[in-house]
Design a protein around this motif. Structure first.
Motif, PDB file in Angstrom:
ATOM      1  N   HIS A 197       0.843  -1.200   0.000  1.00 13.23           N
ATOM      2  CA  HIS A 197       0.000   0.000   0.000  1.00 13.23           C
ATOM      3  C   HIS A 197       0.881   1.255   0.000  1.00 13.23           C
ATOM      4  N   ILE A 198       1.674   1.365  -1.040  1.00 16.13           N
ATOM      5  CA  ILE A 198       2.624   2.478  -1.105  1.00 16.13           C
ATOM      6  C   ILE A 198       2.281   3.461  -2.211  1.00 16.13           C
ATOM      7  N   ALA A 199       1.227   3.154  -2.965  1.00 11.46           N
ATOM      8  CA  ALA A 199       0.852   4.029  -4.084  1.00 11.46           C
ATOM      9  C   ALA A 199      -0.610   4.428  -3.966  1.00 11.46           C
ATOM     10  N   GLY A 200      -1.476   3.860  -4.783  1.00 19.82           N
ATOM     11  CA  GLY A 200      -2.867   4.287  -4.860  1.00 19.82           C
ATOM     12  C   GLY A 200      -3.655   4.144  -3.588  1.00 19.82           C
ATOM     13  N   SER A 201      -3.276   3.212  -2.718  1.00 22.78           N
ATOM     14  CA  SER A 201      -4.012   3.027  -1.465  1.00 22.78           C
ATOM     15  C   SER A 201      -3.309   3.696  -0.292  1.00 22.78           C
ATOM     16  N   ASN A 202      -2.356   4.590  -0.594  1.00 24.70           N
ATOM     17  CA  ASN A 202      -1.678   5.391   0.425  1.00 24.70           C
ATOM     18  C   ASN A 202      -2.110   6.847   0.238  1.00 24.70           C
ATOM     19  N   TYR A 204      -1.449   9.635   1.741  1.00 19.20           N
ATOM     20  CA  TYR A 204      -0.389  10.636   1.805  1.00 19.20           C
ATOM     21  C   TYR A 204       0.389  10.674   0.491  1.00 19.20           C
ATOM     22  N   TYR A 205       0.702   9.501  -0.033  1.00 20.46           N
ATOM     23  CA  TYR A 205       1.423   9.459  -1.305  1.00 20.46           C
ATOM     24  C   TYR A 205       0.572  10.044  -2.429  1.00 20.46           C
ATOM     25  N   MET A 206      -0.693   9.708  -2.451  1.00 16.40           N
ATOM     26  CA  MET A 206      -1.572  10.185  -3.513  1.00 16.40           C
ATOM     27  C   MET A 206      -1.617  11.709  -3.555  1.00 16.40           C
ATOM     28  N   VAL A 207      -1.704  12.332  -2.381  1.00 16.07           N
ATOM     29  CA  VAL A 207      -1.723  13.787  -2.306  1.00 16.07           C
ATOM     30  C   VAL A 207      -0.392  14.362  -2.773  1.00 16.07           C
ATOM     31  N   MET A 208       0.714  13.739  -2.347  1.00 20.34           N
ATOM     32  CA  MET A 208       2.031  14.270  -2.691  1.00 20.34           C
ATOM     33  C   MET A 208       2.341  14.116  -4.171  1.00 20.34           C
ATOM     34  N   GLU A 209       1.970  12.993  -4.774  1.00 22.83           N
ATOM     35  CA  GLU A 209       2.242  12.823  -6.201  1.00 22.83           C
ATOM     36  C   GLU A 209       1.438  13.820  -7.030  1.00 22.83           C
ATOM     37  N   THR A 210       0.172  14.018  -6.647  1.00 25.40           N
ATOM     38  CA  THR A 210      -0.673  14.986  -7.340  1.00 25.40           C
ATOM     39  C   THR A 210      -0.094  16.392  -7.219  1.00 25.40           C
ATOM     40  N   LEU A 211       0.358  16.734  -6.016  1.00 29.08           N
ATOM     41  CA  LEU A 211       0.947  18.046  -5.774  1.00 29.08           C
ATOM     42  C   LEU A 211       2.214  18.232  -6.605  1.00 29.08           C
ATOM     43  N   ALA A 212       3.040  17.196  -6.660  1.00 30.04           N
ATOM     44  CA  ALA A 212       4.269  17.267  -7.458  1.00 30.04           C
ATOM     45  C   ALA A 212       3.949  17.501  -8.926  1.00 30.04           C
ATOM     46  N   GLY A 213       2.929  16.814  -9.421  1.00 34.14           N
ATOM     47  CA  GLY A 213       2.542  16.978 -10.814  1.00 34.14           C
ATOM     48  C   GLY A 213       2.009  18.369 -11.101  1.00 34.14           C
ATOM     49  N   GLU A 214       1.248  18.924 -10.151  1.00 33.43           N
ATOM     50  CA  GLU A 214       0.672  20.249 -10.346  1.00 33.43           C
ATOM     51  C   GLU A 214       1.732  21.346 -10.288  1.00 33.43           C
ATOM     52  N   SER A 240      -0.578   7.705 -10.908  1.00 43.63           N
ATOM     53  CA  SER A 240      -1.104   6.561 -10.152  1.00 43.63           C
ATOM     54  C   SER A 240      -1.846   7.042  -8.919  1.00 43.63           C
ATOM     55  N   THR A 241      -2.370   8.239  -8.953  1.00 48.35           N
ATOM     56  CA  THR A 241      -2.907   8.834  -7.742  1.00 48.35           C
ATOM     57  C   THR A 241      -4.418   8.763  -7.595  1.00 48.35           C
ATOM     58  N   HIS A 242      -5.097   8.018  -8.445  1.00 47.76           N
ATOM     59  CA  HIS A 242      -6.526   7.842  -8.224  1.00 47.76           C
ATOM     60  C   HIS A 242      -6.957   6.510  -8.804  1.00 47.76           C
ATOM     61  N   ALA A 243      -8.128   6.080  -8.409  1.00 49.57           N
ATOM     62  CA  ALA A 243      -8.637   4.800  -8.912  1.00 49.57           C
ATOM     63  C   ALA A 243      -8.882   4.911 -10.409  1.00 49.57           C
ATOM     64  N   MET A 244      -8.264   4.017 -11.155  1.00 51.80           N
ATOM     65  CA  MET A 244      -8.409   4.048 -12.602  1.00 51.80           C
ATOM     66  C   MET A 244      -9.189   2.838 -13.071  1.00 51.80           C
ATOM     67  N   ASP A 245      -9.908   2.994 -14.158  1.00 51.36           N
ATOM     68  CA  ASP A 245     -10.570   1.863 -14.775  1.00 51.36           C
ATOM     69  C   ASP A 245      -9.569   1.136 -15.662  1.00 51.36           C
ATOM     70  N   GLY A 246     -10.000   0.026 -16.213  1.00 53.20           N
ATOM     71  CA  GLY A 246      -9.118  -0.676 -17.149  1.00 53.20           C
ATOM     72  C   GLY A 246      -8.025  -1.445 -16.463  1.00 53.20           C
ATOM     73  N   ASN A 247      -6.787  -1.012 -16.640  1.00 53.67           N
ATOM     74  CA  ASN A 247      -5.646  -1.795 -16.176  1.00 53.67           C
ATOM     75  C   ASN A 247      -5.321  -1.622 -14.705  1.00 53.67           C
ATOM     76  N   PHE A 248      -6.025  -0.757 -13.992  1.00 50.66           N
ATOM     77  CA  PHE A 248      -5.643  -0.480 -12.608  1.00 50.66           C
ATOM     78  C   PHE A 248      -6.661  -0.978 -11.604  1.00 50.66           C
ATOM     79  N   VAL A 249      -6.167  -1.379 -10.436  1.00 51.32           N
ATOM     80  CA  VAL A 249      -7.056  -1.762  -9.344  1.00 51.32           C
ATOM     81  C   VAL A 249      -7.598  -0.491  -8.704  1.00 51.32           C
TER      82      VAL A 249
END
Length: 603
Positions: A197-202, A204-214, A240-249
């Protein structure tokens, strides 16, 4: 004609079986075809041809012609033993922990040689060599393409090693859900760990990756993803910061036992890509350095058994039987000596800015300079996995006896996959056992002492258990601090430090052990840790060292003094959690862990 076919079938079974013998070292592409053909052909021949022939042969010569051939009976006994041992290996396997499996494997292997000797001795006509059994091997075309290595992004050191391409497809990533069938206990530990749980289900990480991208541009996410979500990066995903359809859980913040992953694998197989650090991510690293920023090479072109990637139930189950019957190649493809080397972990647990090279995380470098890095004295040397993958019980390392594979070899020290580190909070949302392992490790890291020196109370904190600074990792977001209370003889509070304010943040002027990052103007960078240009302060405690904090006592203090000192730890500051909880309001606040407490009366 019937006798000729019997001879031919026995020779064919023998040759196809011997082709799997390590001595001949045939290529994996041939092996993975020969192995299931040998099993399937042997079963079909036994069921529909050999049994009836043997029965008629014995009836004709022993009961009718009254011929009693000792070598014939030995041939029959060896044939039965080879057949029964082969059936056992198919149905049960030889994983290492079953002594009977090991015995029957050798019976099947060497019994085949004995069978051939009795067979050649028993037949009266000279054996004519036939090349027909080799037709199967000759029909298989081998092709060895050149191996290419390429950096997947300039924002990390991750390299993809693949036949002629620079990326993978989701089907190349064998889902960790598949590993559960043979490694159930390890899977259970990993499924609730922070590696999983270090990416999409974390959150804190989700917020930080989104912030970095913005802030830095969407491509900057690749720097984060190379360690947190390498599978996504390797197939070309940009986030990888939100629930995606298709190839992602989907994202599951409180889910236990990787239920969504298991469900998705059942419905979609390997097509739906999993997030985080999967089994394959770690166990298909072919090389690693201590440079950090994902300084490892991924090679997913491993040797696969026949039908291993089948989407149908029966072929899939058959592939598991093939692995169980001869698991050596499977073991070799997933386990390397490199995994015991601390630089293996350093490939992600050291981190520098991808553009200016400024070091942000130096866990490996800290370990290199620590007393734990002592290869000349094995009693003192401890690698990363010695601490972070060894079972803990009652605050002490208690190597876990058991098996890493269901039915496998009994080991004295099974390396557990809780990945105990510092983030007890997120693991604890799913499983208290995972959280307990991390808390035990944290509490073993430090030791407190207090004394009065002149007009001051001195509190010593020694890093006795960590092979790196305390704290390490993203130390600008970790809170390790002293909570101190001193009362005089009358119970009057004369010294207080390290208390929480009404908003949950630690009061000013508390004694924290942490890094504080500043930008080029010397201002704290806050959440934007990648803006770090100047180190404003670093009060962390190196491994084996002691730091002293001094507290001034009132001149009119009435002795004896009652001193209470706590060493507290919080994985994220309240101000960080507040920002994350705006996005994920369901998320609770991290608890404060009391690592050490010392109460003493001083005269």
């Amino acid at each position: 004609m019937r006798r000729f076919l019997v001879k031919f079938f026995i020779l064919l079974m023998f040759i196809s079986g011997m082709a799997q013998f390590k001595l001949f070292d045939i290529s994996w592409e041939i092996f993975r075809v020969v192995q299931p053909l040998h099993i399937a052909f042997s079963l079909l021949v036994m069921l529909f041809f050999m049994n009836s022939f043997i029965y008629k042969h014995i009836r004709r010569y022993y009961f009718v012609k009254k011929t009693n051939s000792m070598d014939g009976w030995m041939l029959l006994i060896s044939f039965v033993l080879v057949t029964l041992s082969g059936v056992y290996l198919l149905l049960v396997g030889n994983r290492g922990g079953d002594a009977l499996g090991a015995v029957l494997f050798n019976i099947h292997l060497f019994g085949s040689f004995v069978l051939m000797l009795f067979f050649l001795w028993h037949i009266t006509a000279p054996m004519k060599q036939s090349r027909e059994p080799l037709a199967l091997l000759a029909a298989i075309l081998l092709f060895y393409p050149t191996i290419s290595q390429s950096k997947i992004t300039n924002l990390s050191n991750l390299e993809i090693t693949k036949n002629g391409t620079k990326s993978y497809h989701s089907e190349d990533w064998t889902s960790s859900a598949k590993c559960k069938s043979c490694h159930s206990e390890i899977f259970e530990q990993w499924s609730n760990s922070n590696h999983k749980h270090i990416a999409g289900s974390n959150p804190y990480y989700m917020v930080m990756e989104t912030l970095a991208g913005e802030v830095e541009g969407e491509k900057f996410r690749e720097w984060c993803m190379s360690c947190h979500n390498p599978s996504a990066l390797s197939v070309g995903f940009g986030k990888s910061t939100h629930a995606m359809d298709g190839n992602f859980v989907s994202n599951e913040h409180f889910e236990k036992g990787a239920k969504t992953l298991l469900k998705d694998f059942k419905e979609h197989g390997n097509f739906r890509l999993e997030e985080g650090v999967s089994c394959i991510t770690c166990h298909q690293i072919s090389d690693a350095t201590s440079k950090g920023n994902a300084s490892y090479k991924l090679l997913l072109d491993r040797k696969k058994y026949a039908f291993e990637d089948s989407k149908f139930t029966m072929p899939h189950l058959f592939s598991e039987k093939l692995i169980n019957a001869n698991p050596s190649v499977h073991k070799e493809s997933y386990s390397k000596e490199l995994y015991k080397d601390s630089k293996y972990c350093a490939s992600c647990h050291d981190e520098s800015h991808p553009k200016n090279g400024i070091k942000i995380v130096s866990t490996y470098e800290e370990w290199e300079k620590s007393p734990f890095n002592n290869p000349n004295d094995k009693t003192k040397h401890k690698s990363c996995i010695d601490c972070h993958m060894t079972n803990l019980s009652e605050g002490k390392f208690a190597p876990l006896k058991g098996t890493s594979t269901d039915g496998g070899t009994l080991k004295k020290d099974v390396k557990v996959h809780y990945f105990a580190g510092s983030n007890h909070f997120l693991a604890g949302l799913r499983d208290k056992k995972n959280e307990e392992q991390t808390v035990q490790l944290l509490k073993s890291s430090a030791q407190l002492d207090v004394a009065i020196k002149g007009k001051n109370l001195e509190v010593g904190v020694k890093n006795i258990g960590a092979g790196h600074h305390l704290p390490t990792g993203v130390a600008d977001f970790r809170e390790l601090w002293l909570d101190v209370e001193v009362k005089d003889k009358d119970g009057k509070l004369i010294v207080s430090s390290g208390k929480l304010k009404s908003d949950g943040n630690i009061e000013d002027k508390s004694r924290l052990f942490q890094k504080v990052f500043g930008d080029e103007n010397g201002k704290p960078v806050g959440l934007l840790f990648w803006k770090y240009k100047t180190l404003l302060s670093d009060t962390r405690i190196p491994s084996g060292e002691r730091r002293v904090e001094s507290f001034e006592l009132p001149k009119d203090a009435i002795y004896p003094l009652k001193v209470s000192v706590k060493l507290n730890f919080r994985i994220y500051p309240q101000w960080v959690s507040d920002k994350v909880r705006k996005v994920f309001p369901i998320l609770p606040n991290p608890s404060i862990i009391e690592l050490q407490r010392l109460e003493k009366e001083l005269k």
